[in-house]
Structure formats: C-alpha cells, structure tokens
Design a protein around this motif. Structure first.
Motif, PDB file in Angstrom:
ATOM      1  N   UNK A   1       0.841  -1.188   0.000  1.00  0.00           N
ATOM      2  CA  UNK A   1       0.000   0.000   0.000  1.00  0.00           C
ATOM      3  C   UNK A   1       0.881   1.245   0.000  1.00  0.00           C
ATOM      4  N   UNK A   2       0.557   2.262  -0.814  1.00  0.00           N
ATOM      5  CA  UNK A   2       1.372   3.475  -0.891  1.00  0.00           C
ATOM      6  C   UNK A   2       1.448   4.201   0.456  1.00  0.00           C
ATOM      7  N   UNK A   3       2.552   4.891   0.683  1.00  0.00           N
ATOM      8  CA  UNK A   3       2.768   5.595   1.951  1.00  0.00           C
ATOM      9  C   UNK A   3       1.680   6.627   2.210  1.00  0.00           C
ATOM     10  N   UNK A   4       1.235   7.342   1.171  1.00  0.00           N
ATOM     11  CA  UNK A   4       0.191   8.353   1.337  1.00  0.00           C
ATOM     12  C   UNK A   4      -1.097   7.724   1.854  1.00  0.00           C
ATOM     13  N   UNK A   5      -1.413   6.538   1.339  1.00  0.00           N
ATOM     14  CA  UNK A   5      -2.636   5.834   1.733  1.00  0.00           C
ATOM     15  C   UNK A   5      -2.570   5.418   3.197  1.00  0.00           C
ATOM     16  N   UNK A   6      -1.457   4.863   3.617  1.00  0.00           N
ATOM     17  CA  UNK A   6      -1.335   4.390   4.995  1.00  0.00           C
ATOM     18  C   UNK A   6      -1.169   5.541   5.984  1.00  0.00           C
ATOM     19  N   UNK A   7      -0.517   6.631   5.555  1.00  0.00           N
ATOM     20  CA  UNK A   7      -0.285   7.758   6.460  1.00  0.00           C
ATOM     21  C   UNK A   7      -1.572   8.494   6.805  1.00  0.00           C
ATOM     22  N   UNK A   8      -2.421   8.722   5.817  1.00  0.00           N
ATOM     23  CA  UNK A   8      -3.597   9.558   6.025  1.00  0.00           C
ATOM     24  C   UNK A   8      -4.893   8.778   6.239  1.00  0.00           C
ATOM     25  N   UNK A   9      -4.903   7.504   5.918  1.00  0.00           N
ATOM     26  CA  UNK A   9      -6.100   6.704   6.150  1.00  0.00           C
ATOM     27  C   UNK A   9      -6.193   6.271   7.609  1.00  0.00           C
ATOM     28  N   UNK A  10      -7.400   5.926   8.045  1.00  0.00           N
ATOM     29  CA  UNK A  10      -7.604   5.472   9.421  1.00  0.00           C
ATOM     30  C   UNK A  10      -7.626   3.949   9.463  1.00  0.00           C
ATOM     31  N   UNK A  11      -6.948   3.382  10.439  1.00  0.00           N
ATOM     32  CA  UNK A  11      -6.963   1.932  10.635  1.00  0.00           C
ATOM     33  C   UNK A  11      -7.999   1.602  11.708  1.00  0.00           C
ATOM     34  N   UNK A  12      -8.899   0.692  11.373  1.00  0.00           N
ATOM     35  CA  UNK A  12      -9.978   0.339  12.289  1.00  0.00           C
ATOM     36  C   UNK A  12      -9.718  -1.085  12.784  1.00  0.00           C
ATOM     37  N   UNK A  13      -9.237  -1.246  14.007  1.00  0.00           N
ATOM     38  CA  UNK A  13      -8.858  -2.583  14.481  1.00  0.00           C
ATOM     39  C   UNK A  13     -10.028  -3.538  14.674  1.00  0.00           C
ATOM     40  N   UNK A  14     -11.180  -3.015  15.077  1.00  0.00           N
ATOM     41  CA  UNK A  14     -12.339  -3.874  15.324  1.00  0.00           C
ATOM     42  C   UNK A  14     -13.612  -3.267  14.732  1.00  0.00           C
ATOM     43  N   UNK A  15     -13.732  -3.285  13.399  1.00  0.00           N
ATOM     44  CA  UNK A  15     -14.951  -2.747  12.785  1.00  0.00           C
ATOM     45  C   UNK A  15     -16.138  -3.657  13.085  1.00  0.00           C
ATOM     46  N   UNK A  16     -17.321  -3.083  13.075  1.00  0.00           N
ATOM     47  CA  UNK A  16     -18.538  -3.875  13.275  1.00  0.00           C
ATOM     48  C   UNK A  16     -18.736  -4.814  12.084  1.00  0.00           C
ATOM     49  N   UNK A  17     -19.313  -5.959  12.351  1.00  0.00           N
ATOM     50  CA  UNK A  17     -19.642  -6.914  11.297  1.00  0.00           C
ATOM     51  C   UNK A  17     -20.986  -7.576  11.617  1.00  0.00           C
ATOM     52  N   UNK A  18     -21.601  -8.095  10.588  1.00  0.00           N
ATOM     53  CA  UNK A  18     -22.803  -8.921  10.726  1.00  0.00           C
ATOM     54  C   UNK A  18     -22.558 -10.156   9.875  1.00  0.00           C
ATOM     55  N   UNK A  19     -22.773 -11.367  10.420  1.00  0.00           N
ATOM     56  CA  UNK A  19     -22.506 -12.578   9.640  1.00  0.00           C
ATOM     57  C   UNK A  19     -23.259 -12.582   8.309  1.00  0.00           C
ATOM     58  N   UNK A  20     -22.607 -13.027   7.228  1.00  0.00           N
ATOM     59  CA  UNK A  20     -23.249 -13.029   5.912  1.00  0.00           C
ATOM     60  C   UNK A  20     -24.597 -13.743   5.891  1.00  0.00           C
TER      61      UNK A  20
END
Length: 355
Positions: A316-335
């Motif tokens: 992943x490009x440095x710009x993408x990783x630097x400015x994007x937010x990392x979400x460690x535990x996003x909400x999910x619903x089973x398919x």
C-alpha cells in the motif's frame, strides 16, 4: 427466371452475404473485447490498464451503473442477457442476493491463494473473487468543527446528540451499499431490538438521505475537494480510507488529512468480482478476473479507488497508509444473517426514515 426476379435474388444474396460478414466481424470484435460492469467508483490507472490490454490482447470496456446497489440490481434484472463479462463491486451486504439470483459462473482466479481466508466468503464454490475491503465510517470536515469549536463525533451514540443536529448526510440503504453498510453497523451496535429506536433519534436529529455515495460525498459533504467544498453537511457516510483522497495536490503535504474518521461508526465491507453467467467472452472474462487479482492492479487500487487490496502481499502506498484510518475492530454482521434479514431490514428502514 425474369430479369426482375434475378436482380431481386442477387440483391437478397448480397444482403445475406453482407449480414454474414457483419456477424463474423461482430463476433471477432466481441472476442477481442472484454466488458467489465461495475459501480461508478471503479477506477484504474491508464498505464496499468494499458499493460493488461497489451499483454492479453483484449480491449477492456467499462460500463458503470451508478452506486453498487443500483449496479447489482441491474445485473440481476439483465441476468438472462448480461451487459458484460465480469462484474466488479458486489460486496458482503449484497452478495447473498447476487448468489441466490445465480448471476455468476464459478471460476477460481489465479492468485486466490494469496487472499486471506477471512475475505473468502464463497469458500469452495468460487462464484466470486474477493478483490478489496474497506470500512464504512462517518467522515468529518475538520475545518468545520475547528471553526465552530465543537469536538467531532466519534461513535454512533454521538451522532444523535444536539450539537450534531442537521450535520449528517448518509446514503439510501435501498440503493447504496455504503448506506446499507452504515445501517448494518447500527444493527451490529444496537441489536435487532434497538436499531430502529436509534434511527428514530437520528431522523429527529436531522439526518439527510441521498441516493448514493457520489451525491453524498461530492455534492453534500463540506469537506470534499472534488465537490470544491460547496456542500453544507460536515458529516458524511464514507470510508475510513477516504481522507487520503483529500491530500494529493496539497503543497506542502499536511500533517493530517483535512477530513477525519469517526472510528466508532465503522462497518467492514468486502468487495468481490465475478464472471457473469452467460458472458459472451468467457475466456476474456477469466483473464480480466486474473488481472483484477494481480499485484499490479491490487497495488494500484489504494490511490485510484481508495480501498484496501485483498491480496495480502500487495504493498500500500505511503500516502494511503499515512492519512487513512486503521480500524482494528470494525462492526460486522454474519453473511448468513444479512442474507436472512436484509430485505426486511431495508423495508423497515425505508418506512421509518424516508417517510
């Protein structure tokens, strides 16, 4: 045979011959063209696409059909006469519907072994191929909240507070996959008994609903550079990876992106591609799917569509990783839960929010 009849017969023969030649030309043209059907957000660098066309010998035609929800609906309606060879952009909120309607033919794309098991929701059947993932979250315009000296929201609970009244725009759950993902995020948070009560509060707090992501982000959101900041809503349902899109072209590069992410409002979205059943160019469609899962395309995605590549060794490009937010535990619903309840939940949401 009279002269008139001979001329008529000769003319008819000529027409038949010309039609046959045209048909042969059309078939030859179809064999050299592979058509990708997708949502409006599909994008790829010209050089990356040109490299595939040169290497494969196929010319790629892209048909965009609005937001993902609309594009999927159209693919289902046209399944007996598909518009193209490959569909890109059906996600985990709508996947079961596409599979139930039988719009895809099985194909195990090259490189699938490099995709984490958690993204492979059609395990063993290979009707679709995971191509990217991202987190649907509320984004905020930092400048607006700085000017008004208000802390930006962080959670679903924050969005119904008086200080955020009339500030949020979201997409229609019935026509937009980000809109549906946001709704599913509230269901994951408040449960099947509490999500409707939450949306009553959100409606009372002035949430605005538009058809799709483009309208919400580029026309209504005040923090959109593409929309030249003409919108008046400083909160929008978008992606955790949207902030990097606001940085290119800014000199010098800022310490942080001009937009931020309310990290407590996120739902994990996985996007897939698949070979459309009845594709005119099945061979070309398979080659195109292989390309979509190749490192060249996967490493192009972060700064063309601002999503995370599915291929685990794609950089992943440095710009993408630097400015994007990392979400460690996003909400999910089973398919399977989405499949069982999606249509009912959308109807309940529409009855409450759109009336």
């Amino acid at each position: 045979m009279s002269t008139t009849r001979r001329i008529t017969a000769a003319a008819l023969a000529a027409v038949v011959a010309m039609t046959a030649l045209a048909a042969c030309g059309g078939a030859d043209e179809d064999a050299k063209t592979v058509t990708l059907v997708s949502h409006d957000s599909f994008n790829v660098s010209k050089t990356v696409l040109a490299a595939f066309e040169k290497e494969s010998g196929y010319k790629v035609r892209v048909l965009k059909g609005g937001d993902a929800g609309k594009a999927v609906n159209q693919a289902i309606l046209s399944k007996d006469n598909p518009q193209g060879d490959v569909f890109f952009g059906i996600d985990n909120t709508l996947l079961s519907r596409g599979l139930k309607e039988g719009i895809f033919s099985p194909y195990k794309a090259k490189g699938l072994a490099g995709v984490p098991a958690g993204l492979q929701l059609d395990k063993g059947k290979h009707r679709v191929t995971p191509l990217d993932y991202g987190d649907i979250c509320v984004n905020y315009d930092r400048a607006y909240f700085a000017r008004h000296k208000i802390a930006p929201p962080r959670t679903f609970d924050d969005l119904v507070k008086p200080e955020y009244k009339g500030l949020l725009v979201t997409e229609n759950s019935a026509t937009s996959s980000p809109g549906l993902a946001f709704q599913l995020g509230t269901i994951a948070k408040y449960g099947t008994d509490g999500w409707l009560r939450y949306w009553k509060k959100l409606k009372a707090n002035g949430v605005e609903v538009v058809d799709g992501w483009y309208q919400a982000y580029n026309e209504r959101f005040s923090g959109s550079a593409a929309g030249k900041a003409k919108g008046d809503r400083p909160l929008v349902v978008s992606y955790a990876s949207s902030p990097p899109a606001e940085v290119p072209g800014k000199k010098p590069q800022p310490r942080q992106a001009p937009t931020g992410v309310a990290t407590g409002t996120c739902f994990r979205q996985i996007e897939f591609g698949g070979l459309l059943k009845g594709a005119r160019n099945e061979k070309g469609g398979k080659a195109l799917l292989d390309f979509l899962l190749s490192r060249k395309f996967q490493e192009d995605m972060p700064l063309t569509m601002f999503v995370n590549p599915a291929l685990k060794d794609a950089k992943e490009p440095a710009l993408f990783t630097k400015y994007g937010a990392t979400i460690p535990k996003p909400a999910t619903v089973p398919p399977e839960t989405i499949a069982e309840n999606r249509e009912q939940w959308i109807k309940q949401w529409s009855s409450l929010v759109l009336k």
